[in-house]
Design a protein around this motif. Structure first.
Motif, PDB file in Angstrom:
ATOM      1  N   ALA A  69       0.828  -1.210   0.000  1.00 39.35           N
ATOM      2  CA  ALA A  69       0.000   0.000   0.000  1.00 39.35           C
ATOM      3  C   ALA A  69       0.862   1.259   0.000  1.00 39.35           C
ATOM      4  CB  ALA A  69      -0.931  -0.003   1.206  1.00 39.35           C
ATOM      5  N   LEU A  70       1.962   1.247   0.741  1.00 37.17           N
ATOM      6  CA  LEU A  70       2.846   2.405   0.784  1.00 37.17           C
ATOM      7  C   LEU A  70       3.520   2.636  -0.561  1.00 37.17           C
ATOM      8  CD1 LEU A  70       4.526   1.944   4.284  1.00 37.17           C
ATOM      9  CD2 LEU A  70       2.658   3.474   3.672  1.00 37.17           C
ATOM     10  N   GLN A 120      -7.175   2.638  -4.078  1.00 34.51           N
ATOM     11  CA  GLN A 120      -5.951   2.015  -4.564  1.00 34.51           C
ATOM     12  C   GLN A 120      -6.288   0.704  -5.261  1.00 34.51           C
ATOM     13  OE1 GLN A 120      -3.330   1.413  -1.247  1.00 34.51           O
ATOM     14  NE2 GLN A 120      -2.528   3.491  -1.302  1.00 34.51           N
ATOM     15  N   LYS A 121      -5.626   0.469  -6.379  1.00 32.76           N
ATOM     16  CA  LYS A 121      -5.808  -0.794  -7.095  1.00 32.76           C
ATOM     17  C   LYS A 121      -4.452  -1.244  -7.603  1.00 32.76           C
ATOM     18  CE  LYS A 121      -8.533  -3.156 -10.627  1.00 32.76           C
ATOM     19  NZ  LYS A 121      -9.593  -3.022 -11.670  1.00 32.76           N
ATOM     20  N   ASN A 122      -4.161  -2.533  -7.405  1.00 32.43           N
ATOM     21  CA  ASN A 122      -2.861  -3.039  -7.796  1.00 32.43           C
ATOM     22  C   ASN A 122      -3.003  -4.444  -8.365  1.00 32.43           C
ATOM     23  OD1 ASN A 122       0.189  -2.833  -7.644  1.00 32.43           O
ATOM     24  ND2 ASN A 122      -0.150  -4.709  -6.464  1.00 32.43           N
ATOM     25  N   ASN A 165      -8.335  -1.288  -2.542  1.00 33.41           N
ATOM     26  CA  ASN A 165      -8.604  -0.659  -1.245  1.00 33.41           C
ATOM     27  C   ASN A 165      -9.411   0.622  -1.455  1.00 33.41           C
ATOM     28  OD1 ASN A 165      -6.794  -2.609  -0.170  1.00 33.41           O
ATOM     29  ND2 ASN A 165      -5.066  -1.264  -0.626  1.00 33.41           N
ATOM     30  N   VAL A 166     -10.513   0.753  -0.722  1.00 36.51           N
ATOM     31  CA  VAL A 166     -11.360   1.939  -0.796  1.00 36.51           C
ATOM     32  C   VAL A 166     -11.601   2.437   0.624  1.00 36.51           C
ATOM     33  CG1 VAL A 166     -13.548   2.905  -1.565  1.00 36.51           C
ATOM     34  CG2 VAL A 166     -12.500   1.038  -2.853  1.00 36.51           C
ATOM     35  N   GLU A 167     -11.424   3.752   0.839  1.00 38.49           N
ATOM     36  CA  GLU A 167     -11.653   4.327   2.158  1.00 38.49           C
ATOM     37  C   GLU A 167     -12.321   5.691   2.029  1.00 38.49           C
ATOM     38  OE1 GLU A 167      -9.151   5.237   6.228  1.00 38.49           O
ATOM     39  OE2 GLU A 167      -8.321   5.896   4.321  1.00 38.49           O
ATOM     40  N   ARG A 213     -12.906  -0.746   2.913  1.00 42.51           N
ATOM     41  CA  ARG A 213     -13.014  -2.140   2.485  1.00 42.51           C
ATOM     42  C   ARG A 213     -11.799  -2.457   1.621  1.00 42.51           C
ATOM     43  NH1 ARG A 213     -14.903  -5.720  -1.484  1.00 42.51           N
ATOM     44  NH2 ARG A 213     -16.082  -7.502  -0.650  1.00 42.51           N
ATOM     45  N   ASN A 214     -11.097  -3.517   1.986  1.00 45.47           N
ATOM     46  CA  ASN A 214      -9.872  -3.885   1.288  1.00 45.47           C
ATOM     47  C   ASN A 214      -9.936  -5.353   0.870  1.00 45.47           C
ATOM     48  OD1 ASN A 214      -8.604  -1.328   2.083  1.00 45.47           O
ATOM     49  ND2 ASN A 214      -8.648  -2.224   4.130  1.00 45.47           N
TER      50      ASN A 214
END
Length: 814
Positions: A196-197, A336-338, A373-375, A399-400
């Motif tokens: 995530a970082l 975030q999407k990976n 990841n959505v926040e 939600r991740n």
């Protein structure tokens, strides 16, 4: 301690004692002028605003100073009549004419208006990183540092004092990875925090706070401290932003944008970035196996070659609404999407007791991963006055998901692994601050954190059937409620802060496939105490204590087996208990014109510390014993260390900063397991080891205004209970040049110049000894182009003192 430094300390204490018992200053002596500077619209304090005292007959400056982080100033001047000018970049200055100053005086609060005309005319310039050393923390202002240009949060953290990031992305503080990482003051909810970082571009970061001994205001979790990553929100009216494009070798490229649009009532901010990364790595393990009489039995050589590619997108958008001059409401969404692919090839070569070759085999792991990841986060600030009386309310919901699968092909084997994780998190927090009289402050607050993680992990055989002993479904639920209160006050040159936090924890660890259910309930009190003494305007002494907690999380708890190697496997332990740490810290700060020196001695006493142990499983693959690595509550760990940070500016064109950390770790405990003959074997894991870490960073301005940065770092060797980790050296360099009338910057950097950041270790087990090397990321080259529009030069660089190191001696160390 050097003799000269001892003499300076002695003189400082003698001088301070004389001041305490002295009479009131005579008219010929200097008097103290104090006050506060704020932004008129938001009522927020303006740090680094300048206050200048000029003669009414001569405009030449006779005295002056700057404001601290609270916008406050305290300046010694000779009694007289002055024109006092208060100014800050991009704001309209205020001037007090013909002010008679004959004794100590408070000029009160000065509110400055933004100057729209100046904003439009300001010359754009690259921002520079600075380090502020404060009593309770180090604040790294990221700016536009060339070493991290086009990089990520992980690259930024690897340049922060006291912090180090290994080649796999794991973050440690003072040599310990038992830390808590916050983003905008909230714990990161990502399942894979290291990944995530890597998804957050460096340009999105405003500053990084390193808090080695947190107060009761913060979560108790994180035995060795906290790292708080603060993201940017634009401060200037109008539209402004930054674009960064980068490319590199091995194949890496990315594009990111940071935009901000501010009106009188609304502030819109957004960050978006896409990156494609290629990491090439490798390693080896040479093992020797022994008979029961100690004679050689066989040898095994493992050679590993790894290539990982990933595509990631990070987006953040938010609105800050100035509801009234004292009320601010901020809402933001982070996404975030990976996705990525991994190819891991291991070649095995076997030898007999005489080291004659017997056979070879291989194991190929082709895998792919995906995460999302959505926040949503909301923050409300209500200022009741401009003296610091306020209420802050924060809430977030996230939600991740993290999915991965691998196809494992071996010489005589075939397997498939499937891993699916879904995590949901809800957090709510309220903090109340009430100043009481002069130099005193009361705080209280509540925080609730409620999480649910579901992890399905399956290993399939060559027929597609699940292998039960290697598969399971983990359900992890964690509910934490906390309340705290703390009180700080100042008496003469002493500042105090005492706090108490209470946390109630309810955790469920359920293995659904095997119907194993485990509930852990506990509550704890976490006291904290901080004392600081202002020896002089240039030096401070601090002492602090706090009680900390470390809860087992992630792979520590997950019983799913890491099956990337079939002879060296890893498995989590769902029955782990939390560890408790008592932390003590003594610090000293001293500033000269060109030098800032900060040192501290610390002691950590931890019970039920987590430790990884390796033991035989009783199984073998082609005659080779299978070794299991898993975490246990070892027993007790005591860590004593010494750290110092030195920042030196010998010339305007050359800046040096360094960080050194030396520590001793003593662990006490044992581990028991049942061997292949059904006999219980007890491993004595008592161990005592010394280690050290050093980093030095040099920044030079070369001819033609080319900036050059060189950073070297070294992790010292350390003995472990089952072997030894060898030392590791690395060096990075970067060059940058401002172009297009300073509106753009070109930067080139090399990470790990000598390709030397390799983890090397020896391991000694019953009947086996091994030597291993692992390199997760080889040398990388990166070229980036940054373009800024309508963006002012960083206020901190513009207004900060030349040594770029400031502490606020009057702040409560919280």
């Amino acid at each position: 301690m050097p003799k000269k430094l001892k003499n300076l300390l002695a003189l400082a204490f003698i001088f301070t004692s004389l001041i305490i018992f002295a009479q009131q200053p005579a008219p010929s002596q200097k008097v103290k002028v104090s006050g506060k500077v704020i932004e008129k619209l938001s009522k927020q304090p303006l740090e680094y605003a300048t206050i200048t005292f000029m003669s009414a007959k001569n405009p030449k400056a006779l005295a002056g100073g700057i404001t601290n982080a609270k916008g406050e100033y305290s300046i010694d001047v000779t009694p007289g009549i002055y024109d006092v000018k208060i100014e800050f970049i991009s704001f309209k200055p205020t001037e007090i004419k013909q002010k008679s100053i004959q004794g100590n005086i408070d000029l009160g609060t000065t509110a400055l208006d933004e100057d729209a005309n100046q904003l439009n005319e300001v010359v754009v310039r690259a921002e520079k990183s600075t380090v502020e050393i404060k009593l309770d923390k180090k604040v790294y202002n990221v700016g536009q540092d060339m070493m991290v240009k086009g990089g990520t949060v992980s690259d930024v953290l690897d340049n922060v004092p006291s912090v180090s990031v290994d080649t796999e992305g794991n973050v440690s503080l003072r040599g310990s990875d038992n830390i808590r990482i916050l983003i905008d003051g909230r714990p990161s909810n990502a399942i894979n925090i290291a990944e995530a970082l890597r998804q957050i571009p460096a340009d999105a970061i405003d500053k990084v706070e390193v808090i080695t001994n947190p107060s009761a205001r913060y979560d108790a979790e994180g035995g060795s401290g906290l790292i708080n990553i603060i993201l940017k929100k634009g401060k200037n009216q109008g539209i402004n932003g930054t674009f960064i494009a980068s490319t590199g070798l091995p194949e890496t490229y990315g594009l990111s944008a940071n935009l901000n649009y501010k009106t009188e009532k609304l502030n819109y901010f957004t960050t978006a970035g896409y990156n494609h990364r290629t990491n090439e790595g490798g390693g080896l393990t040479n093992s020797e196996y022994f008979n029961t009489d100690g004679t050689p039995k066989s040898f095994l050589e493992e050679n590993r070659d790894t290539k990982r590619t990933s595509d990631g997108f990070n987006g953040r958008a938010g609105i800050e609404w100035v509801i009234s001059p004292t009320t601010f409401w901020t809402n933001s969404i982070n996404y975030q999407k990976n996705s990525g692919d991994t190819r891991d090839l291991i070649n095995y070569n076997s030898f007999d007791a005489a080291h004659a070759f017997t056979n070879s085999s291989f194991r190929l792991n082709d895998g792919n991963t995906g995460s999302q990841n959505v926040e949503y986060a909301s923050n409300l600030i209500q200022n009741f006055n401009d003296k610091g009386h306020k209420l802050t309310v924060d809430g977030s919901i996230s939600r991740n998901t993290d999915d991965s699968n691998s196809l494992i092909t071996a010489t005589n084997d075939f397997n498939n692994t499937l891993n699916n994780q879904v995590q949901k998190q809800v957090q709510f927090q309220a903090d109340y601050v009430l100043p009481i009289g002069e130099g005193s402050q009361f705080e209280a607050g509540y925080k609730g954190s409620f999480g649910d993680l579901n992890n399905k992990y399956y290993v399939l055989d060559d027929q597609g059937a699940t292998i039960p002993r290697l598969s399971n479904t983990l359900q992890y639920k964690e509910n934490i409620n906390a309340i705290y209160t703390q009180y700080g006050f100042k008496v003469n040159k002493f500042s105090y802060l005492f706090g108490l936090r209470w946390e109630d924890t309810n955790i469920q660890v359920n293995l659904l496939d095997t119907n194993v259910f485990n509930t852990k309930k506990y509550n704890n009190l976490f006291p904290s105490a901080f004392i600081s003494y202002e020896i002089s305007k240039q030096s401070n002494f601090t002492a602090s204590y706090s009680k900390r907690l470390s809860r087992p999380r992630g792979r520590f708890m997950n019983p799913a087996t890491n099956y990337s190697s079939n002879i060296n496997i890893f498995q989590g332990n769902p029955d782990l208990d939390p560890s408790l740490t008592d932390k003590y810290d003594i610090g000293y700060i001293k500033r000269w014109d060109k030098v800032t020196f900060n040192t501290s001695a610390y002691f950590e006493d931890t019970k039920d510390v987590f430790s990884f142990v390796r033991s035989p499983t009783g199984e073998d693959v082609n005659g080779i014993p299978v070794i299991l690595s898993r975490p246990i509550n070892l027993g007790k760990e005591q860590k004593f260390g010494f750290e110092f940070t030195l920042n030196y500016t010998p010339f305007k064109w050359w800046k040096l900063n360094s960080n050194f950390n030396l520590y001793n770790v003593k662990t006490t405990g044992e581990n028991s397991y049942t061997d292949t003959n059904g006999v219980v074997v007890t491993q004595n894991l008592d161990n005592q080891a010394n280690s050290w870490f050093a980093r030095i960073n040099s920044k030079l301005t070369l001819p033609h205004k080319i900036d050059w940065q060189l950073t070297g770092m070294y992790n010292g060797p350390q003995n472990t209970a089952q072997g030894k980790n060898l030392g590791q050296f690395g060096m990075n360099t970067a060059f940058s040049k401002d172009i297009l009338k300073d509106k753009a910057t070109v930067a080139f950097n090399i990470s790990d110049i000598f390709n030397s950041r390799i983890m090397k270790s020896y391991t000694h087990l019953e009947g086996q000894t091994s030597y291993s090397e692992m390199q997760f990321r080889k040398r990388q080259f990166n070229l980036s182009f940054t373009y800024r529009f309508n963006k002012t030069k960083n206020e901190r660089e513009k207004q900060a003192p030349k040594n770029e190191n400031n502490d606020n001696g009057g702040e409560f160390p919280g």
